[in-house]
Design a protein around this motif. Structure first.
Motif, PDB file in Angstrom:
ATOM      1  N   UNK A 400       0.942  -1.307   0.069  1.00 45.48           N
ATOM      2  CA  UNK A 400       0.047  -0.392  -0.175  1.00 45.48           C
ATOM      3  C   UNK A 400       1.129   1.008   0.004  1.00 45.48           C
ATOM      4  N   UNK A 401       2.027   1.067   1.263  1.00 48.83           N
ATOM      5  CA  UNK A 401       2.663   2.418   1.027  1.00 48.83           C
ATOM      6  C   UNK A 401       3.856   2.903  -0.627  1.00 48.83           C
ATOM      7  N   UNK A 402       3.585   1.229  -1.049  1.00 49.82           N
ATOM      8  CA  UNK A 402       4.516   1.754  -2.534  1.00 49.82           C
ATOM      9  C   UNK A 402       3.270   1.937  -3.516  1.00 49.82           C
ATOM     10  N   UNK A 403       2.401   1.956  -3.722  1.00 55.86           N
ATOM     11  CA  UNK A 403       1.293   2.085  -4.189  1.00 55.86           C
ATOM     12  C   UNK A 403       1.148   3.913  -4.032  1.00 55.86           C
ATOM     13  N   UNK A 404       1.084   4.043  -3.181  1.00 57.37           N
ATOM     14  CA  UNK A 404       1.123   5.889  -2.696  1.00 57.37           C
ATOM     15  C   UNK A 404       2.358   6.081  -3.463  1.00 57.37           C
ATOM     16  N   UNK A 405       3.445   5.482  -3.164  1.00 58.75           N
ATOM     17  CA  UNK A 405       4.923   6.980  -4.159  1.00 58.75           C
ATOM     18  C   UNK A 405       4.723   6.468  -5.463  1.00 58.75           C
ATOM     19  N   UNK A 406       4.550   5.330  -5.811  1.00 55.33           N
ATOM     20  CA  UNK A 406       3.897   5.248  -7.373  1.00 55.33           C
ATOM     21  C   UNK A 406       3.174   6.033  -7.803  1.00 55.33           C
ATOM     22  N   UNK A 407       2.262   6.560  -7.413  1.00 54.40           N
ATOM     23  CA  UNK A 407       1.464   8.315  -7.096  1.00 54.40           C
ATOM     24  C   UNK A 407       1.474   8.873  -7.097  1.00 54.40           C
ATOM     25  N   UNK A 408       2.483   9.138  -6.144  1.00 48.34           N
ATOM     26  CA  UNK A 408       3.695  10.141  -5.895  1.00 48.34           C
ATOM     27  C   UNK A 408       4.084  10.488  -6.719  1.00 48.34           C
ATOM     28  N   UNK A 409       5.213   9.641  -7.566  1.00 46.43           N
ATOM     29  CA  UNK A 409       5.542  10.456  -8.712  1.00 46.43           C
ATOM     30  C   UNK A 409       5.112  10.127  -9.957  1.00 46.43           C
ATOM     31  N   UNK A 410       4.051   9.804 -10.617  1.00 45.05           N
ATOM     32  CA  UNK A 410       3.281  10.052 -11.461  1.00 45.05           C
ATOM     33  C   UNK A 410       3.208  11.643 -11.259  1.00 45.05           C
ATOM     34  N   UNK A 411       2.304  11.976 -10.057  1.00 46.58           N
ATOM     35  CA  UNK A 411       1.842  13.131  -9.499  1.00 46.58           C
ATOM     36  C   UNK A 411       2.568  14.564  -9.465  1.00 46.58           C
ATOM     37  N   UNK A 412       3.596  13.909  -9.347  1.00 50.02           N
ATOM     38  CA  UNK A 412       5.719  14.564  -9.151  1.00 50.02           C
ATOM     39  C   UNK A 412       5.886  14.819 -10.484  1.00 50.02           C
ATOM     40  N   UNK A 413       5.884  13.936 -12.081  1.00 46.10           N
ATOM     41  CA  UNK A 413       5.806  14.239 -12.769  1.00 46.10           C
ATOM     42  C   UNK A 413       5.743  14.919 -13.912  1.00 46.10           C
ATOM     43  N   UNK A 414       4.223  14.818 -13.610  1.00 45.03           N
ATOM     44  CA  UNK A 414       3.341  15.143 -14.286  1.00 45.03           C
ATOM     45  C   UNK A 414       2.495  17.118 -14.217  1.00 45.03           C
ATOM     46  N   UNK A 415       3.125  16.820 -12.885  1.00 45.39           N
ATOM     47  CA  UNK A 415       2.616  18.385 -12.222  1.00 45.39           C
ATOM     48  C   UNK A 415       1.291  18.717 -11.662  1.00 45.39           C
ATOM     49  N   UNK A 416       0.894  18.916 -10.297  1.00 48.03           N
ATOM     50  CA  UNK A 416       0.046  19.039 -10.137  1.00 48.03           C
ATOM     51  C   UNK A 416      -1.033  19.927 -11.008  1.00 48.03           C
ATOM     52  N   UNK A 417      -0.267  21.121 -11.419  1.00 46.19           N
ATOM     53  CA  UNK A 417      -1.518  21.463 -12.404  1.00 46.19           C
ATOM     54  C   UNK A 417      -2.369  20.725 -13.628  1.00 46.19           C
ATOM     55  N   UNK A 418      -0.825  20.184 -14.001  1.00 43.94           N
ATOM     56  CA  UNK A 418      -0.945  19.443 -14.989  1.00 43.94           C
ATOM     57  C   UNK A 418      -2.370  18.442 -15.070  1.00 43.94           C
ATOM     58  N   UNK A 419      -2.506  17.483 -13.888  1.00 38.62           N
ATOM     59  CA  UNK A 419      -3.188  16.323 -13.256  1.00 38.62           C
ATOM     60  C   UNK A 419      -4.654  17.352 -13.214  1.00 38.62           C
ATOM     61  N   UNK A 420      -4.705  18.431 -12.155  1.00 31.20           N
ATOM     62  CA  UNK A 420      -5.325  19.335 -12.238  1.00 31.20           C
ATOM     63  C   UNK A 420      -6.725  19.555 -12.919  1.00 31.20           C
ATOM     64  N   UNK A 421      -6.106  19.956 -14.016  1.00 34.58           N
ATOM     65  CA  UNK A 421      -6.474  20.457 -15.258  1.00 34.58           C
ATOM     66  C   UNK A 421      -6.944  19.474 -15.892  1.00 34.58           C
ATOM     67  N   UNK A 422      -6.459  17.910 -15.895  1.00 34.12           N
ATOM     68  CA  UNK A 422      -7.029  17.324 -16.528  1.00 34.12           C
ATOM     69  C   UNK A 422      -8.128  16.532 -15.911  1.00 34.12           C
TER      70      UNK A 422
END
Length: 442
Positions: A400-422
């Motif tokens: 579960x913790x590793x999946x959270x890190x995967x999600x953080x990497x995904x958000x971090x690479x795309x950027x919070x604004x890009x993800x929010x806009x999508x």
């Protein structure tokens, strides 16, 4: 949902998700891992996410767990993720079909932060050419050095290409279990890698402008000036900080000579800005150094580049906003130019969204498995800022913790604004305005 009707930000998110899925499937193949039966889904997913998000965190030992085929898959994901999935796909489409549609141009332009649609074709070609040239030059230097150190020519060439690509894309994947600790006193290995990391972290807009206007700094845009000044200041301050804080630490810089201490301090300062290589044992650093690394990781590199974090421009704008408020000025001025208010809002939004993600994820991870606040916060920021440095707990975290890190990497690479806009299907247009009223601040 048809691709033609998607917002460019949604296309970018979909592109990264597709690359992640394909990378996971490739790494699950028996040919990709050394052990029998192939890698597990979680091992493959985490590694693919770390590679395509150019992070470098790992739940298995990269050089010994994966085969040569697995290393090639990781390298391809790093290059695709570093250049940008839509950039890579658009250039590939141009090579195959000799044309690119408006949707491809919009998506690629959004990814490389360009507003000139008419010149997207030329821009993307320059981006790819710049990346390949820098990676090629660094690879040649590293190849000569590793050959001189006794590696077979072909082995030296593979090591050089892998680490040059990993460095320029700020990925931090290495083909040694201890990363670069074995070369902590070798400037001919560390400095070329540092140069590649710095160049990749400046961002393609800065690199392309320097290529065009290197001798005319008065023509540089505000973005280029801010990125260069902030990056230079952080590199110097980071070097002084790490060298001083780890000077007597027997687990890191303590046993080294003065020159090697400065070299490793500089390397750590460079890598903490989203690269992920380490020439000293990160798990043996002091809590003070961990916290300093947290700050550098969170700030990150330049925009529209291969690095992560909230970006040095966001950090600089927040600084100028605070400075303006303290001085009592009406408008925010940066290096002789006035900032539009939309830029204020965007910088504040990115910073607060990032803080919220880091704080929330840290609290959840502490609830799942308590490794202490300093180690957990370090791991969370490293994932969000796509750095890849670790205190050594990543592989021991529950799924579960590793999946959270995967999600953080995904958000971090795309950027919070890009993800929010999508996630927003359309812009809201308010046909009226509300009366103003001020709460008490501070």
């Amino acid at each position: 949902m048809r691709l033609r009707g998607l917002h460019p930000a949604q296309v970018i998110v979909l592109g990264f998700f597709t690359a992640l899925a394909l990378g996971t499937a490739a790494l699950m193949l028996p040919i990709a891992s050394v052990g029998p039966g192939g890698a597990s889904f979680m091992e493959s997913l985490f590694t693919a996410a770390s590679a395509v998000c150019v992070t470098g965190l790992a739940v298995v030992d990269t050089p010994t767990y994966w085969t040569g085929f697995g290393h090639v898959v990781i390298l391809a994901l790093i290059q695709i993720g570093g250049l940008g999935v839509m950039t890579f796909a658009t250039v590939l489409g141009m090579l195959v079909a000799r044309r690119m549609g408006m949707r491809s141009r919009l998506s690629a332009a959004a990814e490389v932060k360009s507003t000139a649609l008419g010149g997207v074709r030329r821009l993307l070609q320059r981006v790819v050419r710049t990346a390949l040239v820098i990676e090629g030059v660094v690879a040649v230097v590293l190849w000569v050095r590793w050959w001189a150190l006794g590696e077979e020519p072909l082995r030296a060439a593979w090591l050089a290409v892998f680490h040059a690509v990993s460095a320029f894309n700020n990925a931090g994947f290495a083909l040694w279990s201890d990363s670069l600790i074995g070369y902590s006193s070798d400037p001919l290995i560390l400095l070329p890698l540092c140069a590649a990391v710095i160049l990749g972290g400046l961002g393609f807009p800065v690199l392309l402008e320097l290529r065009r206007e290197l001798r005319t700094p008065l023509h540089w845009t505000m973005n280029t000036r801010v990125v260069l000044l902030a990056s230079g200041a952080l590199l110097v301050l980071g070097t002084l900080f790490f060298t001083a804080s780890e000077w007597r630490n027997p687990g890191t810089l303590g046993p080294m000579g003065v020159a090697d201490k400065v070299l490793s301090g500089f390397t750590q300062s460079v890598m903490a800005r989203t690269a992920g290589f380490n020439s000293i044992d990160t798990s043996q650093m002091t809590s003070t150094s961990w916290f300093g690394t947290d700050i550098l990781m969170f700030i990150g590199a330049g925009p529209a580049g291969t690095g992560g974090g909230i970006k040095v421009t966001t950090f600089a704008i927040l600084y100028f906003i605070i400075l303006t408020e303290v001085r009592g000025d009406v408008a925010v001025h940066v290096l002789g130019k006035r900032l539009p208010r939309s830029t204020h809002r965007q910088a504040i939004s990115v910073a607060l969204l990032a803080v919220g993600l880091v704080v929330g994820s840290t609290m959840v991870l502490l609830t799942i498995e308590d490794y202490g606040l300093d180690r957990t916060l370090f791991e969370v920021i490293s994932a969000f800022a796509t750095v890849g440095l670790s205190t050594g707990i990543t592989a021991d975290l529950p799924t579960t913790a590793q999946l959270i890190l995967v999600g953080l990497m995904f958000v971090g690479r795309l950027g919070p604004i890009t993800l929010a806009t999508s996630l927003v299907l359309r812009r809201r247009t308010r046909l009226y305005d509300l009366p103003k009223e001020r709460p008490i601040i501070g």
